[in-house]
Design a protein around this motif. Structure first.
Motif, short mmCIF file in Angstrom:
data_model
loop_
_atom_site.label_atom_id
_atom_site.label_comp_id
_atom_site.label_asym_id
_atom_site.label_seq_id
_atom_site.Cartn_x
_atom_site.Cartn_y
_atom_site.Cartn_z
N LEU A 9 19.33 -2.46 21.09
CA LEU A 9 20.06 -3.68 20.74
C LEU A 9 19.35 -4.34 19.58
CD1 LEU A 9 20.52 -5.04 24.37
CD2 LEU A 9 22.16 -3.72 23.02
N GLU A 10 20.14 -4.84 18.62
CA GLU A 10 19.55 -5.40 17.40
C GLU A 10 20.43 -6.52 16.86
OE1 GLU A 10 18.74 -3.61 12.93
OE2 GLU A 10 18.95 -2.24 14.63
N LYS A 11 19.78 -7.63 16.50
CA LYS A 11 20.52 -8.71 15.84
C LYS A 11 20.81 -8.31 14.40
CE LYS A 11 18.81 -12.75 18.26
NZ LYS A 11 18.16 -14.06 18.13
N SER A 12 22.00 -8.71 13.92
CA SER A 12 22.37 -8.39 12.55
C SER A 12 23.48 -9.32 12.10
CB SER A 12 22.84 -6.93 12.47
OG SER A 12 23.02 -6.54 11.13
N VAL A 13 23.86 -9.20 10.85
CA VAL A 13 25.02 -9.88 10.30
C VAL A 13 25.98 -8.80 9.85
CG1 VAL A 13 25.87 -11.42 8.49
CG2 VAL A 13 23.65 -11.87 9.57
N HIS A 14 27.23 -8.91 10.30
CA HIS A 14 28.25 -7.95 9.92
C HIS A 14 29.52 -8.72 9.56
CE1 HIS A 14 30.37 -4.21 9.62
NE2 HIS A 14 31.17 -4.47 10.65
N ARG A 15 29.99 -8.52 8.36
CA ARG A 15 31.18 -9.23 7.86
C ARG A 15 31.03 -10.74 8.01
NH1 ARG A 15 36.26 -5.26 8.79
NH2 ARG A 15 35.11 -3.37 8.36
N HIS A 17 29.29 -12.50 10.07
CA HIS A 17 29.16 -13.01 11.43
C HIS A 17 27.87 -12.49 12.06
CE1 HIS A 17 33.55 -13.37 10.81
NE2 HIS A 17 33.38 -14.47 11.51
N LEU A 18 27.23 -13.33 12.89
CA LEU A 18 26.06 -12.89 13.65
C LEU A 18 26.55 -11.99 14.78
CD1 LEU A 18 24.10 -16.24 13.89
CD2 LEU A 18 23.54 -14.26 12.47
N VAL A 19 25.95 -10.81 14.87
CA VAL A 19 26.37 -9.83 15.87
C VAL A 19 25.14 -9.20 16.52
CG1 VAL A 19 28.55 -9.28 14.70
CG2 VAL A 19 26.50 -7.93 14.22
N ILE A 20 25.38 -8.56 17.64
CA ILE A 20 24.40 -7.71 18.29
C ILE A 20 24.89 -6.28 18.13
CG2 ILE A 20 23.24 -7.10 20.44
CD1 ILE A 20 22.55 -9.92 19.45
N TYR A 50 29.27 -3.02 18.09
CA TYR A 50 28.70 -4.36 17.95
C TYR A 50 29.56 -5.36 18.71
CZ TYR A 50 32.29 -5.45 14.44
OH TYR A 50 33.48 -5.68 13.80
N ILE A 51 28.93 -6.50 19.02
CA ILE A 51 29.61 -7.59 19.71
C ILE A 51 29.15 -8.90 19.07
CG2 ILE A 51 27.82 -7.75 21.51
CD1 ILE A 51 30.10 -8.47 23.48
N PRO A 52 30.06 -9.87 18.90
CA PRO A 52 29.63 -11.17 18.37
C PRO A 52 28.49 -11.74 19.22
CG PRO A 52 32.01 -11.06 18.44
CD PRO A 52 31.50 -9.85 19.16
N ARG A 75 14.26 -5.66 19.22
CA ARG A 75 14.72 -6.20 17.94
C ARG A 75 15.64 -7.42 18.10
NH1 ARG A 75 15.60 -1.18 13.86
NH2 ARG A 75 13.59 -0.21 14.26
N LEU A 76 15.71 -7.94 19.32
CA LEU A 76 16.53 -9.13 19.55
C LEU A 76 15.74 -10.41 19.33
CD1 LEU A 76 18.71 -8.31 22.66
CD2 LEU A 76 19.37 -8.34 20.26
N GLY A 77 14.44 -10.35 19.36
CA GLY A 77 13.64 -11.55 19.19
C GLY A 77 13.31 -12.19 20.51
#
Length: 90
Positions: A9-15, A17-20, A50-52, A75-77
């Protein structure tokens, strides 16, 4: 030797939006279960599910997948911080 697949699982930005991001080696069973979660989508660009972020609950994800996979959330913090429950049923 680990007998369970690993879900990363990883936090990211996609399009914008904050996503996992939900990454794992090919597993037909995991794919079927992951895609049943409301809000989860496949990204061809990223090559993963991914999911918001606001729809994700780490605790609920662990409850649902912890018995069938090793969950790498490094990687989620800082963790769950009261996010809304994971929407969807299996």
């Amino acid at each position: 030797m680990n007998r369970y697949p690993v879900i990363r699982l990883e936090k990211s930005v996609h399009r914008d939006h904050l996503v996992i991001l939900i990454r794992f080696g090919y597993s037909y069973r995991l794919r079927l279960l992951i895609q049943k979660i409301d809000g989860v989508q496949w990204s061809r660009t990223l090559g993963c599910w991914y999911i918001p972020e606001q729809m994700f609950s780490l605790n609920l994800f662990r409850e649902r997948f912890g018995s069938m996979a090793e969950i790498d959330d490094s990687r989620l913090g800082t963790g769950d911080k009261g996010r809304k429950r994971l929407i969807g049923t299996f």
